[in-house]
Design an enzyme around this catalytic site. Structure first.
Site, mmCIF file in Angstrom:
data_model
loop_
_atom_site.group_PDB
_atom_site.id
_atom_site.type_symbol
_atom_site.label_atom_id
_atom_site.label_comp_id
_atom_site.label_asym_id
_atom_site.label_seq_id
_atom_site.Cartn_x
_atom_site.Cartn_y
_atom_site.Cartn_z
ATOM 1 N N ALA B 13 0.839 -1.198 0.000
ATOM 2 C CA ALA B 13 0.000 0.000 0.000
ATOM 3 C C ALA B 13 0.872 1.245 0.000
ATOM 4 O O ALA B 13 2.044 1.187 0.348
ATOM 5 C CB ALA B 13 -0.904 -0.009 1.231
ATOM 6 N N CYS B 14 0.276 2.357 -0.373
ATOM 7 C CA CYS B 14 0.939 3.659 -0.352
ATOM 8 C C CYS B 14 1.506 3.900 1.036
ATOM 9 O O CYS B 14 0.835 3.613 2.010
ATOM 10 C CB CYS B 14 -0.065 4.751 -0.723
ATOM 11 S SG CYS B 14 0.450 6.426 -0.345
ATOM 12 N N PRO B 15 2.720 4.388 1.212
ATOM 13 C CA PRO B 15 3.612 4.944 0.197
ATOM 14 C C PRO B 15 4.695 3.974 -0.284
ATOM 15 O O PRO B 15 5.591 4.393 -0.993
ATOM 16 C CB PRO B 15 4.284 6.082 0.967
ATOM 17 C CG PRO B 15 4.457 5.514 2.340
ATOM 18 C CD PRO B 15 3.258 4.614 2.563
ATOM 19 N N MET B 16 4.607 2.704 0.096
ATOM 20 C CA MET B 16 5.724 1.797 -0.185
ATOM 21 C C MET B 16 6.052 1.605 -1.673
ATOM 22 O O MET B 16 7.238 1.554 -2.025
ATOM 23 C CB MET B 16 5.512 0.439 0.513
ATOM 24 C CG MET B 16 5.673 0.482 2.026
ATOM 25 S SD MET B 16 6.980 1.569 2.623
ATOM 26 C CE MET B 16 8.419 0.602 2.201
#
Lengths: 136, 79
Positions: B13-16
């Protein structure tokens, strides 16, 4: 010639799980965008810099913290601790408000490595030259 | 399109996805192409914005089922 970097300044004044995640996500994303990121932790926000700190939901939502953390894990959202170490690794600058430290009885040894203790003036100097300033 | 390197961020998921993309592209040479596979719904907006801001070139973005394939050419606009 190297283009000068954009600068993001963030103030964090709370320690709840939601308000702990936001600055970490914004700081890591900011660095990915090639910006310089400066985060100033003050009042309860300071607790987010303590070693082994586990933020919880606030008020009547507090008992649901475990459920929220589990849900985040299921959605593959990085944990607060993972994101916090990413921030340091990527070079986000973390500042601990010296006045808040004294007020809340937090010692330098209580804080994670890579944090700079500073006053409001230092942060405002950065904020005055920043392209955006956020308050969380 | 031939990529020099592929980064699979599916499940993250964001921000990965963006963080991993930044780290991976830092290791590439100028002009090389990185293929990022993502399934975060935010990726469709995040990647063009990231490329524009960081001076990397978004060559192509295509959807395959639930996944998005993003081809990025390492630019040099910020160097």
């Amino acid at each position: 010639m190297e283009k000068s970097k954009k600068k993001i300044a963030i103030v964090v004044s709370e320690n709840s799980l939601d308000k702990a995640m936001m600055p970490m996500i914004l700081a890591t994303s900011g660095i990915a965008l090639d910006a310089e990121v400066h985060v100033f932790f003050t009042f309860w926000g300071l607790e987010l810099l303590k070693k082994n700190y586990k933020p919880k939901l606030k008020g009547i939502m507090k008992p649901f913290t475990g459920m929220m953390v589990k849900k985040m894990k299921e959605q593959n959202i990085s944990s607060f601790e993972e994101l916090r170490s990413q921030c340091i690794e990527l070079g986000a600058k973390f500042y601990a408000c010296s006045t808040s430290m004294a007020m809340m009885g937090i010692k330098e040894d209580d804080l994670i490595d890579g944090v700079q203790i500073s006053g409001a003036t230092k942060f405002l100097k950065i904020a005055l030259n920043a392209d955006t300033t956020l308050f969380i | 399109m031939q990529a020099n390197k592929t980064l699979d961020t599916r499940g993250l998921a964001c921000p990965m996805p963006i963080i991993k993309t930044k780290k991976t592209i830092d290791e590439l040479n100028e002009g090389e192409i990185l293929l990022v596979i993502a399934d975060d719904p935010g990726a469709k907006e995040d990647f063009p914005a990231w490329c524009e801001q960081t001076g990397n070139e978004l060559l192509k973005m295509e959807e395959k089922d639930e996944d998005i394939y993003i081809y990025i050419k390492k630019g040099g606009k910020n160097e």
